[in-house]
Design a protein around this motif. Structure first.
Motif, PDB file in Angstrom:
ATOM      1  N   GLU A 255      -2.728  -5.366  -8.049  1.00  0.00           N
ATOM      2  CA  GLU A 255      -2.232  -4.255  -7.217  1.00  0.00           C
ATOM      3  C   GLU A 255      -0.782  -3.949  -7.606  1.00  0.00           C
ATOM      4  OE1 GLU A 255      -2.820  -4.923  -3.015  1.00  0.00           O
ATOM      5  OE2 GLU A 255      -5.005  -4.931  -3.192  1.00  0.00           O
TER       6      GLU A 255
ATOM      7  N   LYS B  39       0.835  -1.210   0.000  1.00  0.00           N
ATOM      8  CA  LYS B  39       0.000   0.000   0.000  1.00  0.00           C
ATOM      9  C   LYS B  39       0.866   1.254   0.000  1.00  0.00           C
ATOM     10  CE  LYS B  39      -2.390  -2.637  -0.469  1.00  0.00           C
ATOM     11  NZ  LYS B  39      -2.543  -4.100  -0.420  1.00  0.00           N
TER      12      LYS B  39
ATOM     13  N   ILE C  47      -9.685  -4.296  -2.944  1.00  0.00           N
ATOM     14  CA  ILE C  47      -8.560  -4.438  -3.875  1.00  0.00           C
ATOM     15  C   ILE C  47      -8.058  -3.028  -4.129  1.00  0.00           C
ATOM     16  CG2 ILE C  47      -7.765  -5.385  -6.065  1.00  0.00           C
ATOM     17  CD1 ILE C  47     -10.351  -7.107  -6.112  1.00  0.00           C
TER      18      ILE C  47
ATOM     19  N   LEU D 172      -7.359 -12.823   4.671  1.00  0.00           N
ATOM     20  CA  LEU D 172      -7.263 -11.369   4.814  1.00  0.00           C
ATOM     21  C   LEU D 172      -6.806 -11.027   6.223  1.00  0.00           C
ATOM     22  CD1 LEU D 172     -10.636 -10.418   3.061  1.00  0.00           C
ATOM     23  CD2 LEU D 172      -8.333 -10.245   2.091  1.00  0.00           C
TER      24      LEU D 172
ATOM     25  N   ALA E 285       1.548 -14.625  -9.109  1.00  0.00           N
ATOM     26  CA  ALA E 285       0.564 -14.284  -8.069  1.00  0.00           C
ATOM     27  C   ALA E 285      -0.704 -15.089  -8.342  1.00  0.00           C
ATOM     28  CB  ALA E 285       0.277 -12.787  -8.088  1.00  0.00           C
ATOM     29  N   VAL E 286      -0.595 -16.396  -8.074  1.00  0.00           N
ATOM     30  CA  VAL E 286      -1.719 -17.296  -8.406  1.00  0.00           C
ATOM     31  C   VAL E 286      -2.385 -17.844  -7.151  1.00  0.00           C
ATOM     32  CG1 VAL E 286      -0.837 -17.929 -10.688  1.00  0.00           C
ATOM     33  CG2 VAL E 286      -0.111 -19.250  -8.684  1.00  0.00           C
ATOM     34  N   GLY E 287      -2.323 -17.087  -6.073  1.00  0.00           N
ATOM     35  CA  GLY E 287      -2.984 -17.490  -4.850  1.00  0.00           C
ATOM     36  C   GLY E 287      -1.981 -17.794  -3.749  1.00  0.00           C
TER      37      GLY E 287
ATOM     38  N   GLU F 243      -3.798 -14.544 -17.379  1.00  0.00           N
ATOM     39  CA  GLU F 243      -4.815 -15.057 -16.452  1.00  0.00           C
ATOM     40  C   GLU F 243      -5.456 -16.304 -17.050  1.00  0.00           C
ATOM     41  OE1 GLU F 243      -6.291 -14.545 -13.268  1.00  0.00           O
ATOM     42  OE2 GLU F 243      -7.539 -16.195 -13.968  1.00  0.00           O
ATOM     43  N   PHE F 244      -5.568 -17.312 -16.189  1.00  0.00           N
ATOM     44  CA  PHE F 244      -6.082 -18.613 -16.600  1.00  0.00           C
ATOM     45  C   PHE F 244      -7.580 -18.568 -16.951  1.00  0.00           C
ATOM     46  CE2 PHE F 244      -7.604 -22.887 -15.296  1.00  0.00           C
ATOM     47  CZ  PHE F 244      -6.869 -23.623 -16.221  1.00  0.00           C
TER      48      PHE F 244
ATOM     49  N   THR G 292      -5.600 -18.013 -20.543  1.00  0.00           N
ATOM     50  CA  THR G 292      -4.232 -18.329 -20.940  1.00  0.00           C
ATOM     51  C   THR G 292      -3.571 -19.194 -19.873  1.00  0.00           C
ATOM     52  OG1 THR G 292      -4.042 -16.297 -22.214  1.00  0.00           O
ATOM     53  CG2 THR G 292      -1.986 -17.261 -21.442  1.00  0.00           C
TER      54      THR G 292
ATOM     55  N   ILE H  94       1.653 -13.227 -13.657  1.00  0.00           N
ATOM     56  CA  ILE H  94       0.847 -14.446 -13.823  1.00  0.00           C
ATOM     57  C   ILE H  94      -0.206 -14.456 -12.722  1.00  0.00           C
ATOM     58  CG2 ILE H  94       0.877 -16.969 -13.990  1.00  0.00           C
ATOM     59  CD1 ILE H  94       3.809 -16.814 -14.818  1.00  0.00           C
ATOM     60  N   GLY H  95      -1.480 -14.311 -13.120  1.00  0.00           N
ATOM     61  CA  GLY H  95      -2.574 -14.264 -12.161  1.00  0.00           C
ATOM     62  C   GLY H  95      -3.189 -12.882 -12.078  1.00  0.00           C
ATOM     63  N   GLY H  96      -4.455 -12.777 -12.499  1.00  0.00           N
ATOM     64  CA  GLY H  96      -5.153 -11.485 -12.479  1.00  0.00           C
ATOM     65  C   GLY H  96      -6.015 -11.335 -11.246  1.00  0.00           C
ATOM     66  N   GLY H  97      -5.404 -11.518 -10.070  1.00  0.00           N
ATOM     67  CA  GLY H  97      -6.141 -11.368  -8.804  1.00  0.00           C
ATOM     68  C   GLY H  97      -5.617 -10.183  -8.019  1.00  0.00           C
ATOM     69  N   TYR H  98      -5.788 -10.260  -6.684  1.00  0.00           N
ATOM     70  CA  TYR H  98      -5.417  -9.161  -5.789  1.00  0.00           C
ATOM     71  C   TYR H  98      -3.973  -8.702  -5.996  1.00  0.00           C
ATOM     72  CZ  TYR H  98      -9.358  -9.916  -2.487  1.00  0.00           C
ATOM     73  OH  TYR H  98     -10.577 -10.006  -1.884  1.00  0.00           O
ATOM     74  N   ILE H  99      -3.045  -9.647  -5.786  1.00  0.00           N
ATOM     75  CA  ILE H  99      -1.632  -9.266  -5.772  1.00  0.00           C
ATOM     76  C   ILE H  99      -1.181  -8.842  -7.167  1.00  0.00           C
ATOM     77  CG2 ILE H  99       0.727 -10.138  -5.449  1.00  0.00           C
ATOM     78  CD1 ILE H  99      -0.333 -11.864  -3.167  1.00  0.00           C
TER      79      ILE H  99
HETATM   80  P1  NAI Z   1      -5.930 -14.392  -6.066  1.00  0.00           P
HETATM   81  O1  NAI Z   1      -6.637 -15.631  -5.680  1.00  0.00           O
HETATM   82  O2  NAI Z   1      -6.474 -13.077  -5.734  1.00  0.00           O
HETATM   83  O3  NAI Z   1      -5.709 -14.384  -7.660  1.00  0.00           O
HETATM   84  C1  NAI Z   1      -5.041 -15.410  -8.312  1.00  0.00           C
HETATM   85  C2  NAI Z   1      -5.415 -15.360  -9.772  1.00  0.00           C
HETATM   86  O4  NAI Z   1      -4.538 -16.232 -10.456  1.00  0.00           O
HETATM   87  C3  NAI Z   1      -6.828 -15.826 -10.063  1.00  0.00           C
HETATM   88  O5  NAI Z   1      -7.435 -14.910 -10.917  1.00  0.00           O
HETATM   89  C4  NAI Z   1      -6.614 -17.178 -10.739  1.00  0.00           C
HETATM   90  O6  NAI Z   1      -7.615 -17.487 -11.674  1.00  0.00           O
HETATM   91  C5  NAI Z   1      -5.277 -16.981 -11.415  1.00  0.00           C
HETATM   92  N1  NAI Z   1      -4.497 -18.194 -11.661  1.00  0.00           N
HETATM   93  C6  NAI Z   1      -4.385 -19.284 -10.878  1.00  0.00           C
HETATM   94  N2  NAI Z   1      -3.526 -20.165 -11.419  1.00  0.00           N
HETATM   95  C7  NAI Z   1      -3.088 -19.609 -12.577  1.00  0.00           C
HETATM   96  C8  NAI Z   1      -2.156 -20.020 -13.582  1.00  0.00           C
HETATM   97  N3  NAI Z   1      -1.490 -21.168 -13.492  1.00  0.00           N
HETATM   98  N4  NAI Z   1      -1.963 -19.183 -14.652  1.00  0.00           N
HETATM   99  C9  NAI Z   1      -2.600 -17.996 -14.735  1.00  0.00           C
HETATM  100  N5  NAI Z   1      -3.481 -17.570 -13.809  1.00  0.00           N
HETATM  101  C10 NAI Z   1      -3.712 -18.351 -12.743  1.00  0.00           C
HETATM  102  O7  NAI Z   1      -4.427 -14.601  -5.489  1.00  0.00           O
HETATM  103  P2  NAI Z   1      -3.249 -13.576  -5.244  1.00  0.00           P
HETATM  104  O8  NAI Z   1      -3.391 -12.368  -6.085  1.00  0.00           O
HETATM  105  O9  NAI Z   1      -2.007 -14.368  -5.362  1.00  0.00           O
HETATM  106  O10 NAI Z   1      -3.459 -13.162  -3.749  1.00  0.00           O
HETATM  107  C11 NAI Z   1      -3.420 -14.180  -2.741  1.00  0.00           C
HETATM  108  C12 NAI Z   1      -4.273 -13.795  -1.587  1.00  0.00           C
HETATM  109  O11 NAI Z   1      -3.633 -12.775  -0.852  1.00  0.00           O
HETATM  110  C13 NAI Z   1      -5.620 -13.234  -1.964  1.00  0.00           C
HETATM  111  O12 NAI Z   1      -6.573 -14.239  -2.164  1.00  0.00           O
HETATM  112  C14 NAI Z   1      -5.946 -12.406  -0.777  1.00  0.00           C
HETATM  113  O13 NAI Z   1      -6.532 -13.235   0.171  1.00  0.00           O
HETATM  114  C15 NAI Z   1      -4.592 -11.956  -0.266  1.00  0.00           C
HETATM  115  N6  NAI Z   1      -4.345 -10.559  -0.619  1.00  0.00           N
HETATM  116  C16 NAI Z   1      -5.234  -9.601  -0.259  1.00  0.00           C
HETATM  117  C17 NAI Z   1      -5.032  -8.297  -0.583  1.00  0.00           C
HETATM  118  C18 NAI Z   1      -6.041  -7.274  -0.190  1.00  0.00           C
HETATM  119  O14 NAI Z   1      -6.826  -7.525   0.715  1.00  0.00           O
HETATM  120  N7  NAI Z   1      -6.079  -6.130  -0.842  1.00  0.00           N
HETATM  121  C19 NAI Z   1      -3.864  -7.873  -1.367  1.00  0.00           C
HETATM  122  C20 NAI Z   1      -3.008  -8.956  -1.709  1.00  0.00           C
HETATM  123  C21 NAI Z   1      -3.249 -10.227  -1.338  1.00  0.00           C
END
Ligand code: NAI
Length: 465
Positions: free
Chosen positions: A187, A51, A350, A319, A268-270, A203-204, A235, A179-184
């Motif tokens: 951001e 942040k 997010i 969280l 960043a895949v979880g 993103e998968f 992808t 790699i991974g279109g989620g939170y991390i």
């Molecule tokens: P995430 O679960 O938010 O996103 C992971 C993304 O990766 C998903 O969209 C998923 O479909 C994709 N994915 C999975 N395997 C894949 C692959 N092999 N190839 C391409 N895409 C793939 O996980 P992220 O971003 O790593 O964050 C982990 C956790 O950390 C979050 O679930 C959250 O709990 C926590 N976090 C929370 C934050 C906040 O509160 N603002 C900030 C950062 C993290």
């Protein structure tokens, strides 16, 4: 001397909050932390440093892209990445020292080292930390989580990194693959895009932010594209190899195999529970084999009497604020206070810009239940304050039960959505309705008026649209 009422393993937001609350309730508490500083992933390498960089990079981006519209001419805007990183580090230092101070104030004894349960476990549990053995009738596991790995994309800490690596680059990558279109991913992808990197997100799934409300995620997707991020959806990443000074990422996309090259790759895949090396199997604590999650009962107790777990180790959103609530509830339930957490009312944020914040199920999830619902929406385009701020992108969306108007969910995409969501959480905690929000007087001109208008919109009586 090393006998305690409670030993907490893990000094993150779950563990240190549990330690404070248990101490407030009269227990003699030990806290074991493997890092030199307290605060866990969140304070040291997660929420806080990311942040700090999000705020700094947004300041840089605004100076470059929107100050002129406010009539502020500042000439050439230059990035000083070293100062930006040093500021981030000093924010982290201040806050981790603050937690150390809280431990002293609350008379929690802190041990630095890796805590490991020592069998056999009986009425008293033993935990080894370095040369010392501590004992207590209760042990709380609060060791958090670690990044999920893709075996064919091995972290090397230099070219292929996790979030810890991506908050500490010493120069702005020319091309960052996320790699991974989620939170991390999004951001940190935003941080580096604002600072000048070309950012490609692989993103998968067919969409980003799979857990967010689809309409909100779609609006955020468009906004991130405007920032310059490019997305390859559906992808599958096959492998990544370092060749010279770049990484070659092989994927199978919608149109077949493809290859991307970049100077940095962020995976960043979880995240998965961090339960290895704690001696759990040796003392008989059961884990879910595939996920590593530690099942607990409503007192947070594992299958072994006197051994408890909270936070990212147990089911629920990973969280920091959820872990904190777990920590408080755990300590209070130990003392017979029947604290209950409403896990369905935990907000999630997010921190891209504009921010996404939500509480309650997505519209798609509500639809699936078959429950009749009504929706009110208010675009920030009509918010006077958002206009004044030159931040009129986004919307507030309110979902309410069609029969009794009970507030079911609020989803916000907008500036400072992270602060706005608190009102929705409070109203939901009190079992309130959309009309309740619509009838509360909101200060003018504030962003919070948009929530009021969206709530009025549920009954088609928004005033300003
Ligand atoms: P995430 O679960 O938010 O996103 C992971 C993304 O990766 C998903 O969209 C998923 O479909 C994709 N994915 C999975 N395997 C894949 C692959 N092999 N190839 C391409 N895409 C793939 O996980 P992220 O971003 O790593 O964050 C982990 C956790 O950390 C979050 O679930 C959250 O709990 C926590 N976090 C929370 C934050 C906040 O509160 N603002 C900030 C950062 C993290």
């Amino acid at each position: 001397m090393n006998e305690f009422d409670l030993i907490v393993i893990g000094g993150g937001p779950g563990g240190y909050v549990a330690a404070i609350r248990a101490s407030q309730l009269g227990l003699k508490v030990a806290l074991i932390e493997k890092r030199a500083t307290l605060g866990g992933t969140c304070l040291n390498v997660g929420c806080i440093p990311s942040k700090a960089l999000l705020d700094s990079s947004e300041a840089y981006h605004q100076a470059k892209s929107s100050f002129a519209r406010h009539g502020v001419q500042i000439g050439d805007v230059k990035l000083d990445l070293g100062t930006m990183m040093a500021r981030k580090d000093s924010v982290v230092k201040g806050l981790t020292q603050g937690v150390a101070g809280l431990m002293k104030k609350n008379k929690v004894t802190v041990f630095t080292g890796i805590g490991k349960l020592v069998p056999p476990s009986g009425a008293t549990h033993k935990v080894q930390v370095g040369e010392q053995t501590l004992s207590a009738p209760r042990v709380l596991l609060a060791t958090g989580s670690e990044p999920t790995r893709i075996p064919t994309v091995p972290f090397d800490g230099k070219f292929i990194v996790d979030s810890t690596g991506a908050i500490a680059f010493d120069k702005v990558p020319k091309h960052l693959i996320v790699i991974g279109g989620g939170y991390i991913g999004l951001e940190l992808g935003s941080v580096w895009a604002r600072l000048g990197s070309k950012v490609t997100v692989l993103e998968f799934l067919p969409r980003i932010f799979p857990l967010a409300d689809a309409e909100i995620a779609d609006a955020a997707h468009k906004s991130l594209m405007k920032l310059g991020l490019t997305f390859q959806l559906e992808t599958k990443v096959e492998s990544a190899t370092v060749q010279g000074n770049e990484v070659v990422v092989k994927v199978t996309g919608k149109t077949g195999p493809a290859e991307f090259r970049a100077d940095k790759v962020l995976v960043a895949v979880g995240r998965r529970p961090y339960s290895g090396g704690l001696g759990l199997t040796e003392v008989g604590v059961k884990l879910e084999e595939r996920t590593g999650v530690v099942p607990v009962n409503e007192d947070f107790e594992t299958n072994i009497k006197g051994i408890y777990a909270i936070g990212d180790l147990i089911p629920g959103p990973m969280l920091a604020h959820k872990a904190e609530e777990d920590g408080v509830a755990f300590a209070e339930r130990l003392k017979g206070i029947k604290t209950k957490i409403h896990y369905d009312r935990i907000p999630s944020v997010i921190y891209i810009w504009p921010e996404i914040a939500s509480v309650g199920p997505t519209e798609e999830e509500v639809k699936k239940t078959g429950r009749e619902y009504r929706v009110g929406k208010f675009p920030l385009l009509y918010s006077p304050r958002a206009k004044c701020m030159d931040e009129a992108e986004g919307m507030v969306k309110v979902l309410a039960d069609a029969k009794n108007d009970k507030l079911l969910a609020v989803h916000i995409f907008g500036p400072r959505a992270s602060d706005m969501i608190a009102e929705a959480v409070a109203v939901m905690e009190f079992g309130g309705s959309a009309e309740d929000i619509g009838r509360i007087c909101h200060a003018h001109p504030t962003l919070s008026e948009a929530l009021k208008e969206a709530a009025l919109g549920v009954d088609k009586r928004a005033i300003h649209m």
